[in-house]
Design an enzyme around this catalytic site. Structure first.
Site, mmCIF file in Angstrom:
data_model
loop_
_atom_site.group_PDB
_atom_site.id
_atom_site.type_symbol
_atom_site.label_atom_id
_atom_site.label_comp_id
_atom_site.label_asym_id
_atom_site.label_seq_id
_atom_site.Cartn_x
_atom_site.Cartn_y
_atom_site.Cartn_z
ATOM 1 C CE LYS A 83 73.258 55.008 74.717
ATOM 2 N NZ LYS A 83 74.384 55.672 74.700
HETATM 3 C C1 E4P Z 1 76.147 56.072 71.298
HETATM 4 O O1 E4P Z 1 74.917 56.008 72.168
HETATM 5 C C2 E4P Z 1 77.249 55.307 72.111
HETATM 6 O O2 E4P Z 1 77.387 56.277 73.228
HETATM 7 C C3 E4P Z 1 78.444 56.005 71.247
HETATM 8 O O3 E4P Z 1 78.133 56.210 69.990
HETATM 9 C C4 E4P Z 1 79.546 54.711 71.359
HETATM 10 O O4 E4P Z 1 80.524 55.163 70.436
HETATM 11 P P1 E4P Z 1 81.939 54.392 70.665
HETATM 12 O O5 E4P Z 1 81.875 53.168 69.898
HETATM 13 O O6 E4P Z 1 82.762 55.525 70.000
HETATM 14 O O7 E4P Z 1 82.391 54.208 72.121
#
Ligand code: E4P
Length: 221
Positions: A83
């Site tokens: 990622k």
């Molecule tokens: C996705 O890969 C992220 O980890 C995640 O959806 C972030 O979500 P949040 O905005 O609730 O922290």
């Protein structure tokens, strides 16, 4: 639509995975920081628990560092997806890592142009963050719709991963739009199946069946 859990908590992952409908997991540094133990060991354990794409995020902010970290993360387990944040250096790193055959999930995507560049750099997944846009009164679902519409015109090997989902309606909307994947916290996942009318209906069926059994037992006497 594939369903991913957005968590690094192994108890949550095991419980949800037991239902047989979880296709992958997304983690990020904030989620791993909530857990105790070695983050890499946790990532590997997650990979052993769910046989699907498991995103582990780099923390370097320069391309060289991202590439090094990405290669290391990808070497931990075949399920790991690297990622990478959608910034200039992230794009450079994605081009290199995807060229090596490593899957990249480009994260922190907040505009259609970012998504377009992510796909062009070879990202396998692009993650628009809906909830965080909604938080600043910008309609997050519109971003998903824009990205899907743009990708429909081309031949990118890049899946739209709707992220930062906060409630079941986000999941419904993502599915209606044709997002390839929705990733969500376990609390949202749990709400997908629940319906009070299902519980009331089941109770009525079982109560009525008890009456049938009681009648049959009475006749047998
Ligand atoms: C996705 O890969 C992220 O980890 C995640 O959806 C972030 O979500 P949040 O905005 O609730 O922290």
């Amino acid at each position: 639509m594939k369903i991913f859990l957005d968590t690094a908590n192994l108890d949550e992952i095991r419980e949800a995975a037991a239902l047989g409908v979880v296709d992958g997991i997304t983690t990020n540094p904030s989620l791993l920081a909530k857990e105790t133990g070695d983050p890499e060991a946790i990532l590997v354990e997650i990979c052993e628990t769910v046989d699907g794409p498991i995103s582990g995020e780099v923390v370097a902010t320069e391309a060289d560092g991202m590439i090094k970290e990405g290669r290391h993360l990808a070497s931990l387990h075949e399920n790991v997806v690297v990622k990478i944040p959608c910034i200039t250096e992230g794009l450079k790193a994605t081009k290199i890592l995807s060229g090596e055959g490593k899957r990249v999930n480009m994260t922190l995507v907040f505009s259609p142009t970012q998504a377009l560049l992510a796909a062009k750099s070879g990202a396998r997944y692009v993650s628009p963050f809906l909830g965080r846009l909604d938080d600043i009164a910008a309609p997050g679902m519109d971003l998903v719709a824009d990205i899907i519409q743009i990708f429909d015109h081309y031949d990118f090997d890049c899946e739209v991963l709707a992220a930062s989902l906060r409630h079941p309606l986000h999941v419904v909307e993502a599915a209606r739009m044709g997002a390839d994947i929705a990733t969500m916290p376990k609390s949202v996942f749990d709400k997908l199946l629940k319906h009070p009318l299902t519980d009331i209906g089941l109770k009525r069926f079982l109560d009525d069946w008890e009456k049938v059994k009681a009648q049959l037992a009475a006749k047998a006497v």
